[in-house]
Write an enzyme that holds these catalytic residues in place. Structure first.
Site, mmCIF file in Angstrom:
data_model
loop_
_atom_site.group_PDB
_atom_site.id
_atom_site.type_symbol
_atom_site.label_atom_id
_atom_site.label_comp_id
_atom_site.label_asym_id
_atom_site.label_seq_id
_atom_site.Cartn_x
_atom_site.Cartn_y
_atom_site.Cartn_z
ATOM 1 N N LYS A 14 3.660 -2.764 -12.549
ATOM 2 C CA LYS A 14 4.002 -2.003 -11.344
ATOM 3 C C LYS A 14 4.018 -2.946 -10.147
ATOM 4 O O LYS A 14 3.025 -3.653 -9.881
ATOM 5 C CB LYS A 14 2.930 -0.947 -11.111
ATOM 6 C CG LYS A 14 3.408 0.476 -11.274
ATOM 7 C CD LYS A 14 2.229 1.378 -11.021
ATOM 8 C CE LYS A 14 2.624 2.792 -10.803
ATOM 9 N NZ LYS A 14 1.465 3.618 -10.495
HETATM 10 C C1 E4P Z 1 2.350 6.863 -9.705
HETATM 11 O O1 E4P Z 1 2.555 6.021 -10.530
HETATM 12 C C2 E4P Z 1 1.142 6.944 -8.862
HETATM 13 O O2 E4P Z 1 0.051 6.409 -9.563
HETATM 14 C C3 E4P Z 1 0.754 8.362 -8.530
HETATM 15 O O3 E4P Z 1 1.663 9.306 -9.019
HETATM 16 C C4 E4P Z 1 0.306 8.569 -7.137
HETATM 17 O O4 E4P Z 1 -0.018 9.917 -6.949
HETATM 18 P P1 E4P Z 1 -0.936 10.457 -5.760
HETATM 19 O O5 E4P Z 1 -0.057 10.646 -4.568
HETATM 20 O O6 E4P Z 1 -1.455 11.755 -6.274
HETATM 21 O O7 E4P Z 1 -2.013 9.431 -5.520
#
Ligand code: E4P
Length: 237
Positions: free
Chosen positions: A84
């Site tokens: 990522k």
């Molecule tokens: C995606 O890969 C992120 O880890 C995640 O969906 C973030 O979500 P949040 O806004 O609930 O922290």
């Protein structure tokens, strides 16, 4: 649309894996930190042993050259690891280099369709628009998913659109209707999506009616001198 779990908790991943519907996992530094004093690489490898699908592990560097140096070893932890990288100018530079080396990239922290298109052009394997965080500031997060899917379809772009920051089951339905390839969600939302009060009420009624029928059959059979109960498969309708 595929279901990914948005967590670094092995306990949660093991629980969800039993249902056979989770085909990948996304983690981020916040989710990893929640797990306490653990080795990042070990957690990711353990997740890869539980779920046979793309497992996202995020870099914490911010400069392109540092992201590249950090991402290369991460990508070698397991063949299913997807690195990522955040959607920044340095991130784009890193995506270009890493994707040309065959490393799969999930571009994170995407909030517009333009950012998604740029990440795809740099070579991202997945783009992750954050739906819930846009909704949180009174924007229409799902519109970014709709726009991104439409743009990618217009140009035959094969980068996968992952609806991230999913907050409730309605987001799942909307993401699927918009044509997202993947939705990643907390375990709580996946559980909510499985449930409906009418399912519970219906099941309770079926079991109650069946029990009444069995008791009536038992009474009839003992009155006629028969004691053996009838097997469920032999019931005439
Ligand atoms: C995606 O890969 C992120 O880890 C995640 O969906 C973030 O979500 P949040 O806004 O609930 O922290």
């Amino acid at each position: 649309m595929e279901f990914f779990l948005d967590t670094a908790s092995l306990e949660e991943i093991r629980e969800a894996a039993k249902w056979g519907v989770v085909s990948g996992v996304t983690t981020n530094p916040t989710l990893m930190a929640r797990e306490g004093d653990v080795e990042f690489s070990e957690i990711i490898k353990e997740i890869c042993d539980i779920i046979d699908g793309p497992i996202s592990a995020e870099v914490v560097s911010v400069k392109a050259e540092d992201m590249i140096e950090e991402a290369r070893p991460i990508s070698k932890w397991h063949p299913n690891v997807v690195v990522k990288i955040p959607m920044t100018p340095d991130g784009l530079q890193a995506i270009k280099v890493l994707s040309s080396e065959g490393i799969k990239i999930n571009t994170t922290l995407i909030f517009t369709a333009n950012q998604a298109l740029l990440a795809a052009q740099a070579g991202a394997y997945i783009v992750s628009p954050f739906v819930g965080r846009l909704d949180d500031i009174s924007e229409d997060g799902m519109q970014v998913i709709r726009d991104t899917v439409q743009i990618f379809n217009n140009y035959g772009i094969t980068t996968k659109v992952l609806a991230a920051s999913i907050r409730h089951p309605r987001h799942i339905t909307e993401a699927a209707k918009a044509g997202a390839h993947i939705a990643t969600m907390p375990l709580s939302v996946l559980k909510q999506a499985m449930k409906h009060p009418l399912t519970d009420i219906g099941l309770e009624r079926f079991l109650k009616d069946w029990e009444k029928y069995r008791q009536a059959q038992g009474t009839k059979e003992s009155a006629g001198g028969k004691t053996a109960g009838r097997a469920r498969g032999a019931v005439r309708t």
